[in-house]
Design a protein around this motif. Structure first.
Motif, PDB file in Angstrom:
ATOM      1  N   TYR A   1       0.825  -1.211   0.000  1.00 39.03           N
ATOM      2  CA  TYR A   1       0.000   0.000   0.000  1.00 39.03           C
ATOM      3  C   TYR A   1       0.855   1.256   0.000  1.00 39.03           C
ATOM      4  CZ  TYR A   1      -4.176  -2.762   0.748  1.00 39.03           C
ATOM      5  OH  TYR A   1      -5.196  -3.646   0.615  1.00 39.03           O
TER       6      TYR A   1
ATOM      7  N   ARG B   1       2.115   1.722  -3.583  1.00 42.02           N
ATOM      8  CA  ARG B   1       1.058   2.237  -4.452  1.00 42.02           C
ATOM      9  C   ARG B   1       0.797   3.715  -4.198  1.00 42.02           C
ATOM     10  NH1 ARG B   1      -3.288  -2.705  -3.855  1.00 42.02           N
ATOM     11  NH2 ARG B   1      -2.102  -4.224  -5.055  1.00 42.02           N
ATOM     12  N   TRP B   2       0.841   4.137  -2.929  1.00 35.87           N
ATOM     13  CA  TRP B   2       0.616   5.533  -2.587  1.00 35.87           C
ATOM     14  C   TRP B   2       1.733   6.413  -3.150  1.00 35.87           C
ATOM     15  CZ3 TRP B   2       3.382   8.978   0.527  1.00 35.87           C
ATOM     16  CH2 TRP B   2       2.733  10.167   0.806  1.00 35.87           C
TER      17      TRP B   2
ATOM     18  N   LYS C   1       3.640   5.731  -5.751  1.00 35.44           N
ATOM     19  CA  LYS C   1       3.492   5.788  -7.207  1.00 35.44           C
ATOM     20  C   LYS C   1       2.393   6.770  -7.602  1.00 35.44           C
ATOM     21  CE  LYS C   1       3.014   2.021  -9.465  1.00 35.44           C
ATOM     22  NZ  LYS C   1       2.814   0.653  -9.958  1.00 35.44           N
ATOM     23  N   ARG C   2       1.292   6.785  -6.846  1.00 36.27           N
ATOM     24  CA  ARG C   2       0.205   7.725  -7.141  1.00 36.27           C
ATOM     25  C   ARG C   2       0.649   9.161  -6.925  1.00 36.27           C
ATOM     26  NH1 ARG C   2      -3.319   4.665  -4.266  1.00 36.27           N
ATOM     27  NH2 ARG C   2      -3.172   6.080  -2.517  1.00 36.27           N
ATOM     28  N   GLN C   3       1.399   9.409  -5.861  1.00 32.79           N
ATOM     29  CA  GLN C   3       1.827  10.773  -5.550  1.00 32.79           C
ATOM     30  C   GLN C   3       2.806  11.309  -6.595  1.00 32.79           C
ATOM     31  OE1 GLN C   3       0.522  12.663  -3.083  1.00 32.79           O
ATOM     32  NE2 GLN C   3      -0.807  10.901  -2.792  1.00 32.79           N
TER      33      GLN C   3
ATOM     34  N   GLY D   1       3.530   9.751  -9.609  1.00 30.36           N
ATOM     35  CA  GLY D   1       3.119   9.436 -10.980  1.00 30.36           C
ATOM     36  C   GLY D   1       2.186  10.482 -11.556  1.00 30.36           C
ATOM     37  N   THR D   2       1.278  11.035 -10.755  1.00 28.32           N
ATOM     38  CA  THR D   2       0.333  12.028 -11.271  1.00 28.32           C
ATOM     39  C   THR D   2       0.980  13.368 -11.502  1.00 28.32           C
ATOM     40  OG1 THR D   2      -0.383  12.575  -9.033  1.00 28.32           O
ATOM     41  CG2 THR D   2      -1.650  10.913 -10.218  1.00 28.32           C
ATOM     42  N   SER D   3       1.912  13.760 -10.624  1.00 27.91           N
ATOM     43  CA  SER D   3       2.541  15.060 -10.800  1.00 27.91           C
ATOM     44  C   SER D   3       3.541  15.056 -11.965  1.00 27.91           C
ATOM     45  CB  SER D   3       3.234  15.496  -9.512  1.00 27.91           C
ATOM     46  OG  SER D   3       4.282  14.601  -9.213  1.00 27.91           O
TER      47      SER D   3
ATOM     48  N   SER E   1       3.185  13.322 -14.741  1.00 26.13           N
ATOM     49  CA  SER E   1       2.514  13.200 -16.026  1.00 26.13           C
ATOM     50  C   SER E   1       1.824  14.491 -16.468  1.00 26.13           C
ATOM     51  CB  SER E   1       1.470  12.077 -15.967  1.00 26.13           C
ATOM     52  OG  SER E   1       0.474  12.412 -15.019  1.00 26.13           O
TER      53      SER E   1
END
Length: 87
Positions: free
Chosen positions: A71, A74-75, A77-79, A81-83, A85
């Motif tokens: 977890y 994943r958190w 990568k989300r933090q 990965g979104t900035s 892209s």
């Protein structure tokens, strides 16, 4: 065997016993306690026995507490990965 290695083995034994006990919350409160105890213990093992022993204890602890690490990964990568892209 050093005192820190004995404590790490007791931590692993306690984690195994905790995993066998049924839990309604899927063991998350117990995992938080194990993490709070395990991080300073990992530092103590590394300090007393060197980085190789610390790495072995870290891998053993990560295999026991794999879902919190999944977890967390994943958190992260989300933090990041979104900035990255966004143009």
């Amino acid at each position: 065997m050093s005192y820190s290695i004995v404590l790490a083995c007791l931590w692993a034994l306690a984690a195994t016993v905790i995993a066998m006990i049924p839990s309604r919350r899927r063991h998350w409160p117990q995992a938080y306690v194990l993490i709070a105890i395990g991080i300073p213990l990992l530092g103590y093992v590394t300090y007393e026995n060197g980085p190789l022993a610390g790495l072995v204890v870290f891998v053993a602890g990560a295999s026991i507490l794999r879902w919190p690490l999944i977890y967390l990964w994943r958190w992260v990568k989300r933090q990041f990965g979104t900035s990255a892209s966004k143009p």
